[in-house]
Motif scaffolding. Structure first.
Motif, PDB file in Angstrom:
ATOM      1  N   ASN A 249     -37.574 -95.257 -51.968  1.00 28.06           N
ATOM      2  CA  ASN A 249     -38.204 -95.863 -53.042  1.00 28.06           C
ATOM      3  C   ASN A 249     -37.444 -95.629 -54.221  1.00 28.06           C
ATOM      4  OD1 ASN A 249     -39.687 -97.014 -54.989  1.00 28.06           O
ATOM      5  ND2 ASN A 249     -41.833 -96.149 -54.558  1.00 28.06           N
ATOM      6  N   PHE A 250     -36.482 -96.685 -54.498  1.00 27.82           N
ATOM      7  CA  PHE A 250     -35.483 -96.342 -55.569  1.00 27.82           C
ATOM      8  C   PHE A 250     -36.154 -96.194 -56.845  1.00 27.82           C
ATOM      9  CE2 PHE A 250     -33.035 -98.237 -52.138  1.00 27.82           C
ATOM     10  CZ  PHE A 250     -31.811 -97.521 -52.216  1.00 27.82           C
ATOM     11  N   TYR A 251     -37.402 -96.719 -57.116  1.00 28.04           N
ATOM     12  CA  TYR A 251     -38.060 -96.667 -58.495  1.00 28.04           C
ATOM     13  C   TYR A 251     -39.466 -96.174 -58.346  1.00 28.04           C
ATOM     14  CZ  TYR A 251     -33.787 -99.273 -59.667  1.00 28.04           C
ATOM     15  OH  TYR A 251     -32.484 -99.854 -59.646  1.00 28.04           O
ATOM     16  N   PRO A 252     -39.659 -94.872 -57.831  1.00 31.97           N
ATOM     17  CA  PRO A 252     -40.964 -94.502 -57.543  1.00 31.97           C
ATOM     18  C   PRO A 252     -42.100 -94.472 -58.793  1.00 31.97           C
ATOM     19  CG  PRO A 252     -39.474 -92.521 -57.693  1.00 31.97           C
ATOM     20  CD  PRO A 252     -38.741 -94.006 -57.722  1.00 31.97           C
TER      21      PRO A 252
ATOM     22  N   ASN B  79     -39.950 -88.477 -54.568  1.00 33.23           N
ATOM     23  CA  ASN B  79     -40.630 -89.423 -53.782  1.00 33.23           C
ATOM     24  C   ASN B  79     -39.826 -90.673 -53.714  1.00 33.23           C
ATOM     25  OD1 ASN B  79     -42.670 -89.903 -52.012  1.00 33.23           O
ATOM     26  ND2 ASN B  79     -43.616 -91.153 -53.438  1.00 33.23           N
ATOM     27  N   ILE B  80     -38.264 -90.356 -53.873  1.00 35.74           N
ATOM     28  CA  ILE B  80     -37.448 -91.447 -53.511  1.00 35.74           C
ATOM     29  C   ILE B  80     -37.201 -91.363 -51.843  1.00 35.74           C
ATOM     30  CG2 ILE B  80     -35.186 -91.951 -53.809  1.00 35.74           C
ATOM     31  CD1 ILE B  80     -35.178 -90.958 -56.516  1.00 35.74           C
TER      32      ILE B  80
ATOM     33  N   LEU C 206     -36.545-103.237 -56.455  1.00 38.64           N
ATOM     34  CA  LEU C 206     -36.898-102.899 -54.907  1.00 38.64           C
ATOM     35  C   LEU C 206     -37.835-101.738 -54.991  1.00 38.64           C
ATOM     36  CD1 LEU C 206     -33.144-102.301 -53.672  1.00 38.64           C
ATOM     37  CD2 LEU C 206     -34.843-104.349 -53.027  1.00 38.64           C
ATOM     38  N   GLY C 207     -39.042-102.153 -54.260  1.00 40.28           N
ATOM     39  CA  GLY C 207     -40.147-100.752 -54.004  1.00 40.28           C
ATOM     40  C   GLY C 207     -39.612-100.292 -52.978  1.00 40.28           C
ATOM     41  N   VAL C 208     -40.723 -99.986 -52.153  1.00 42.94           N
ATOM     42  CA  VAL C 208     -40.412 -99.051 -50.898  1.00 42.94           C
ATOM     43  C   VAL C 208     -39.692 -99.797 -49.961  1.00 42.94           C
ATOM     44  CG1 VAL C 208     -41.450 -97.825 -49.090  1.00 42.94           C
ATOM     45  CG2 VAL C 208     -42.269 -97.725 -51.278  1.00 42.94           C
TER      46      VAL C 208
END
Length: 540
Positions: free
Chosen positions: A528-531, A519-520, A77-79
């Motif tokens: 953003n779960f994977y910034p 920055n999550i 998942l992105g933003v």
């Protein structure tokens, strides 16, 4: 001979050496050392035998997986926008997936809640159904008291404690259904808190949620019994406002306040701050990533906990802080989270029943229907006996969400392999690292004038939602279809405005957290779960 048998049955176990010989005559007077040895041996056998049995029954059993609505095949998942709807079908009993009877129950629950908030709703009479348990309408109030600053608020209710509707105040539930004594807390809340305070506490608890979703959590937890759900809801608000101070302290002050306290000279405040910030720095528990159903994951590294390192207050504040932060990561229709208890290198020094009990109470009494799955990962055999005790404390519904996982393959049932951390034998190259609080991180928190303005806007939106809710319920109960549909549509728009407005207010009422610094949590409802991942950057 006994020792030989025991060693053959349990070759890896260590047993105390016998202090007496069977060839020696027994004394007619009991030897306390012999009694001690006997009970030590008995206790050891019970632990080993019981642990072996429980390990075979629970820890070595196959992983059972409850079917879950899954996200599209792309696991990264992105933003995402928490104000938008994720591509997942809503679970039964949630907004967007209610049966006609469940929708009636939601409306009945709103009637009860609004009465506690101080509204006069005698004209709202739900049609009697086979499952209806809404209270009888309250006697008409004196017309002189019907005026209010918002038009539907009784002026006496704004200034008088314990002035809630008498039919609501009479609600009680049996002891058998009151595991945590919430009936007493409910009555205490009605006596100690003004309706205006209860109303404010409710809308503070809503945050960026849909208020219907919040009420439905309590209804599902109480099997659609509106009276029991009301008791649970009001006692929870009292707990948040008067006991834990969730919104005005834990979330408002957050990590910056804990850091400042830890550097202070007052021993009590210093200990309070150190307990909190130390747990953050070590990563005793943290939020990272999502499971296959899009639920945020909380990892608890049990080996890092030592009983006595922090007092109960510090543990409880840290627990609530983590739960409340996780709420920010929920994107509709996702309403639950997954917890992984990493039991790697677990020993008896890590066992502490007090925080376990507190956590259970949180999820059963104060954050109902918030758990999607609990994964107890790599539990050693010694935990089996402990688990037999803990399981006895759990509500059967909560217990059914707990699964034991032994390895990566078991975790893959719940989490995509690319998103399992290397720490848990997965492929994701991510390591927890606490980012310290920078100076002047919360400039908005000092702008009280702006905060008051935004709070007033939110109160106005809340009032509009309440007015429209009354229109919606009245038209529905009178079977005025067109009017009910119009009110429902208007209400949906107002709720979306309220949810969006929370994220404007958020920097003024919540201190920035680690997850903001990573920055999550990106503001405006963007998560953003994977910034750090390339896929996330592409999605952004």
């Amino acid at each position: 001979m006994r020792g030989i048998i025991l060693r053959r049955l349990y070759p890896s176990a260590k047993f105390p050496v016998a202090r007496y010989s069977f060839a020696r005559p027994f004394s007619t007077r009991p030897d306390p050392r012999q009694a001690s040895s006997f009970w030590t041996l008995t206790f050891t056998l019970a632990i080993v035998g019981g642990g072996a049995w429980l390990q075979n029954k629970y820890l070595n059993s196959k992983v059972t997986v409850t079917p879950q609505p899954l996200l599209p095949e792309n696991p990264t998942l992105g933003v995402i926008d928490t104000l938008a709807t994720m591509p997942v079908k809503p679970a039964p009993g949630t907004v967007g997936n209610l049966t006609p009877d469940q929708e009636v129950k939601l409306k009945e629950f709103w009637v009860l809640a609004l009465k506690v908030f101080g509204l006069t709703l005698e004209e709202l009479e739900a049609p009697q159904s086979t499952t209806s348990d809404a209270p009888t309408p309250a006697p008409a109030q004196d017309k002189k008291k019907s005026k209010s600053r918002w038009g539907i608020w009784s002026s006496s209710d704004d200034n008088t404690k314990g002035s809630s509707d008498s039919s609501v105040a009479a609600i009680s539930i049996g002891d058998g259904d009151d595991k945590y004594g919430q009936s007493k807390e409910f009555k205490q809340a009605l006596e100690d808190m003004k309706p205006e305070e209860i109303r404010t506490a409710f809308w503070s608890m809503v945050k960026g949620d849909n208020p219907d979703s919040l009420l439905l959590r309590f209804l599902r937890a109480r099997k659609w019994d509106t009276k029991k759900a009301l008791v649970m809801l009001i006692s929870t608000m009292r707990w948040r406002l008067l006991e834990m101070h969730v919104d005005d302290d834990i979330m408002f002050n957050g990590e910056p306040s804990a850091l400042k306290q830890s550097q202070g000279s007052d021993p009590k405040e210093k200990k309070k701050g150190e307990d909190f910030i130390t747990q953050m720095r070590m990563g005793k528990s943290f939020l990272h990533g999502v499971d296959r159903s899009g639920r945020p994951i909380c990892v608890v590294r049990v080996r890092l906990h030592k009983a006595g390192d922090q007092d109960n207050e510090g543990l409880e504040r840290f627990t609530v802080y983590t739960i409340e932060t996780a709420r920010l990561l929920l994107a509709s229709p996702i309403e639950t989270a997954t917890i992984i208890f990493d039991m790697t290198d677990f020993g008896m020094a890590n066992m502490d029943y007090a925080p376990v009990k507190f956590m259970i109470k949180c999820f059963e009494a104060n954050y109902p229907e918030s758990l999607g799955a609990v994964l107890i990962h790599k539990a050693p055999w010694i935990f089996s006996s402990i688990w037999s005790v803990i399981k006895g404390w759990l509500d059967p519904v909560v217990a059914s969400k707990i699964h034991f996982t032994k390895n990566r393959q078991d975790l893959e049932h719940y989490i995509h392999p690319s998103q399992i951390m290397k720490e848990l034998d997965g492929d994701e190259d991510w390591v927890y690292n606490y980012v310290e609080v920078p100076e002047n991180e919360n400039p908005c928190m000092a702008d009280k004038e702006k905060r008051d303005t935004l709070m007033a806007e939110r109160q106005k939106l809340a009032k509009d939602i309440q007015d429209t809710t009354i229109e919606w319920i009245r038209a529905s109960f009178k079977k005025e279809t067109d009017a009910a549909s119009a009110a429902e549509e208007k209400r949906k728009n107002l709720i979306e405005q309220l949810r969006a407005q929370y994220w404007v207010l958020d920097p003024y009422v919540r201190a920035r957290s680690l997850y903001d610094r990573l920055n999550i949590v990106q503001g405006g409802g963007k998560i953003n779960f994977y910034p750090d991942s390339k896929e996330a950057e592409k999605s952004a």
